[in-house]
Motif scaffolding. Sequence first.
Motif, PDB file in Angstrom:
ATOM      1  N   SER A  89       0.846  -1.199   0.000  1.00 56.17           N
ATOM      2  CA  SER A  89       0.000   0.000   0.000  1.00 56.17           C
ATOM      3  C   SER A  89       0.876   1.241   0.000  1.00 56.17           C
ATOM      4  O   SER A  89       1.985   1.232   0.517  1.00 56.17           O
ATOM      5  CB  SER A  89      -0.922   0.021   1.226  1.00 56.17           C
ATOM      6  OG  SER A  89      -0.172   0.108   2.422  1.00 56.17           O
ATOM      7  N   ASP A  91       2.101   5.203  -1.985  1.00 59.54           N
ATOM      8  CA  ASP A  91       2.647   5.825  -3.187  1.00 59.54           C
ATOM      9  C   ASP A  91       3.987   6.447  -2.840  1.00 59.54           C
ATOM     10  O   ASP A  91       4.153   7.011  -1.756  1.00 59.54           O
ATOM     11  CB  ASP A  91       1.728   6.936  -3.701  1.00 59.54           C
ATOM     12  CG  ASP A  91       0.364   6.412  -4.083  1.00 59.54           C
ATOM     13  OD1 ASP A  91       0.287   5.672  -5.074  1.00 59.54           O
ATOM     14  OD2 ASP A  91      -0.606   6.736  -3.376  1.00 59.54           O
ATOM     15  N   HIS A  93       8.385   7.061  -4.474  1.00 56.66           N
ATOM     16  CA  HIS A  93       9.377   6.937  -5.540  1.00 56.66           C
ATOM     17  C   HIS A  93      10.663   6.402  -4.944  1.00 56.66           C
ATOM     18  O   HIS A  93      10.870   6.456  -3.731  1.00 56.66           O
ATOM     19  CB  HIS A  93       9.591   8.272  -6.264  1.00 56.66           C
ATOM     20  CG  HIS A  93      10.276   9.329  -5.455  1.00 56.66           C
ATOM     21  ND1 HIS A  93       9.626  10.106  -4.503  1.00 56.66           N
ATOM     22  CD2 HIS A  93      11.565   9.742  -5.444  1.00 56.66           C
ATOM     23  CE1 HIS A  93      10.479  10.950  -3.969  1.00 56.66           C
ATOM     24  NE2 HIS A  93      11.675  10.750  -4.521  1.00 56.66           N
ATOM     25  N   THR A 102       8.760   6.185 -10.017  1.00 57.32           N
ATOM     26  CA  THR A 102       7.602   6.303  -9.126  1.00 57.32           C
ATOM     27  C   THR A 102       6.879   4.969  -9.070  1.00 57.32           C
ATOM     28  O   THR A 102       6.939   4.170 -10.011  1.00 57.32           O
ATOM     29  CB  THR A 102       6.631   7.404  -9.600  1.00 57.32           C
ATOM     30  OG1 THR A 102       6.172   7.079 -10.916  1.00 57.32           O
ATOM     31  CG2 THR A 102       7.305   8.764  -9.604  1.00 57.32           C
ATOM     32  N   TRP A 103       6.169   4.719  -7.968  1.00 61.45           N
ATOM     33  CA  TRP A 103       5.449   3.464  -7.777  1.00 61.45           C
ATOM     34  C   TRP A 103       4.229   3.698  -6.890  1.00 61.45           C
ATOM     35  O   TRP A 103       4.119   4.728  -6.220  1.00 61.45           O
ATOM     36  CB  TRP A 103       6.361   2.382  -7.188  1.00 61.45           C
ATOM     37  CG  TRP A 103       7.283   2.858  -6.109  1.00 61.45           C
ATOM     38  CD1 TRP A 103       8.612   3.158  -6.247  1.00 61.45           C
ATOM     39  CD2 TRP A 103       6.968   3.123  -4.737  1.00 61.45           C
ATOM     40  NE1 TRP A 103       9.141   3.575  -5.045  1.00 61.45           N
ATOM     41  CE2 TRP A 103       8.144   3.567  -4.098  1.00 61.45           C
ATOM     42  CE3 TRP A 103       5.810   3.033  -3.985  1.00 61.45           C
ATOM     43  CZ2 TRP A 103       8.196   3.920  -2.755  1.00 61.45           C
ATOM     44  CZ3 TRP A 103       5.853   3.378  -2.633  1.00 61.45           C
ATOM     45  CH2 TRP A 103       7.041   3.807  -2.037  1.00 61.45           C
ATOM     46  N   SER A 104       3.310   2.732  -6.928  1.00 60.67           N
ATOM     47  CA  SER A 104       2.112   2.786  -6.081  1.00 60.67           C
ATOM     48  C   SER A 104       1.657   1.356  -5.783  1.00 60.67           C
ATOM     49  O   SER A 104       2.260   0.385  -6.262  1.00 60.67           O
ATOM     50  CB  SER A 104       1.009   3.602  -6.751  1.00 60.67           C
ATOM     51  OG  SER A 104       0.661   3.039  -7.990  1.00 60.67           O
ATOM     52  N   THR A 105       0.595   1.236  -5.031  1.00 60.09           N
ATOM     53  CA  THR A 105       0.076  -0.058  -4.602  1.00 60.09           C
ATOM     54  C   THR A 105       0.020  -1.048  -5.762  1.00 60.09           C
ATOM     55  O   THR A 105      -0.476  -0.734  -6.840  1.00 60.09           O
ATOM     56  CB  THR A 105      -1.337   0.112  -4.000  1.00 60.09           C
ATOM     57  OG1 THR A 105      -1.223   1.004  -2.883  1.00 60.09           O
ATOM     58  CG2 THR A 105      -1.916  -1.207  -3.544  1.00 60.09           C
ATOM     59  N   ASP A 107       2.633  -2.354  -7.335  1.00 64.83           N
ATOM     60  CA  ASP A 107       3.838  -2.332  -8.165  1.00 64.83           C
ATOM     61  C   ASP A 107       4.981  -3.096  -7.497  1.00 64.83           C
ATOM     62  O   ASP A 107       4.960  -3.356  -6.291  1.00 64.83           O
ATOM     63  CB  ASP A 107       4.296  -0.890  -8.415  1.00 64.83           C
ATOM     64  CG  ASP A 107       3.340  -0.115  -9.307  1.00 64.83           C
ATOM     65  OD1 ASP A 107       2.526  -0.735 -10.023  1.00 64.83           O
ATOM     66  OD2 ASP A 107       3.414   1.132  -9.286  1.00 64.83           O
ATOM     67  N   ASN A 121       8.420   7.815   0.787  1.00 65.96           N
ATOM     68  CA  ASN A 121       6.970   7.827   0.906  1.00 65.96           C
ATOM     69  C   ASN A 121       6.517   9.227   0.521  1.00 65.96           C
ATOM     70  O   ASN A 121       6.805  10.200   1.219  1.00 65.96           O
ATOM     71  CB  ASN A 121       6.547   7.501   2.345  1.00 65.96           C
ATOM     72  CG  ASN A 121       5.041   7.481   2.501  1.00 65.96           C
ATOM     73  OD1 ASN A 121       4.303   7.933   1.639  1.00 65.96           O
ATOM     74  ND2 ASN A 121       4.584   6.961   3.625  1.00 65.96           N
ATOM     75  N   ASP A 122       5.779   9.351  -0.583  1.00 70.03           N
ATOM     76  CA  ASP A 122       5.349  10.658  -1.073  1.00 70.03           C
ATOM     77  C   ASP A 122       4.086  11.176  -0.396  1.00 70.03           C
ATOM     78  O   ASP A 122       3.700  12.322  -0.607  1.00 70.03           O
ATOM     79  CB  ASP A 122       5.136  10.618  -2.596  1.00 70.03           C
ATOM     80  CG  ASP A 122       6.445  10.453  -3.358  1.00 70.03           C
ATOM     81  OD1 ASP A 122       7.524  10.721  -2.775  1.00 70.03           O
ATOM     82  OD2 ASP A 122       6.391  10.044  -4.536  1.00 70.03           O
ATOM     83  N   SER A 123       3.451  10.366   0.424  1.00 70.39           N
ATOM     84  CA  SER A 123       2.244  10.793   1.134  1.00 70.39           C
ATOM     85  C   SER A 123       2.616  11.432   2.471  1.00 70.39           C
ATOM     86  O   SER A 123       3.516  10.951   3.164  1.00 70.39           O
ATOM     87  CB  SER A 123       1.323   9.599   1.403  1.00 70.39           C
ATOM     88  OG  SER A 123       0.256   9.976   2.258  1.00 70.39           O
ATOM     89  N   VAL A 128       3.692   3.857   3.790  1.00 73.51           N
ATOM     90  CA  VAL A 128       3.941   2.917   2.708  1.00 73.51           C
ATOM     91  C   VAL A 128       4.212   1.567   3.352  1.00 73.51           C
ATOM     92  O   VAL A 128       4.910   1.484   4.360  1.00 73.51           O
ATOM     93  CB  VAL A 128       5.158   3.352   1.856  1.00 73.51           C
ATOM     94  CG1 VAL A 128       5.699   2.200   1.024  1.00 73.51           C
ATOM     95  CG2 VAL A 128       4.798   4.522   0.964  1.00 73.51           C
TER      96      VAL A 128
END
Length: 167
Positions: A89, A91, A93, A102-105, A107, A121-123, A128
């Motif tokens: 879980s 988002d 990079h 970059t990546w997200s859930t 990937d 962790n970009d959030s 993450v």
Amino acid sequence: MAESGPDFSMADFLGSIADVVRPSTLRPVVVRAAELETLPAAQVHNPTTLSIAGKLPTATFEIFRQTIPPGLTSDMQRHHHETVHYVISGDGHSEVEDETGTWSTGDFVYTPPWTWHRHYNDSTEHPVEFLTIENSRLLNALGVGRRQSAGLATLAEARARFKEETS
């Protein structure tokens, strides 16, 4: 059997690997999430949490659950083993040497051997969660496992700090 040094024999090592790894009460087939062993903060050079599924009967690879808190990163590090992170879980990079992806859930993130890398962790609100799989047990059994951490340094700082070892 010697794990490294002049008495090490590749034939002996390969012969010691059984065709089947037999699970036992100490090395069960299933390790529950609540049974993961969290590495002590002193062993983790960054604000992430690493929990290891160390009781699984794996002989050549290691499995971790890694949590990167909101807005934070892993450390800048490199190691001899290969690593694949499955993004459970979140988002973010990753920097892998001079590349950024970059990546997200859902990937997968691949880290090649002996490359400086860091995961972000970009959030600012959600952690993450990674499932991290690495072939470190095999390399450690062969006596060639190595890891370096530059802490929360930049790529340029890591390269400068460890320059004497790359020349």
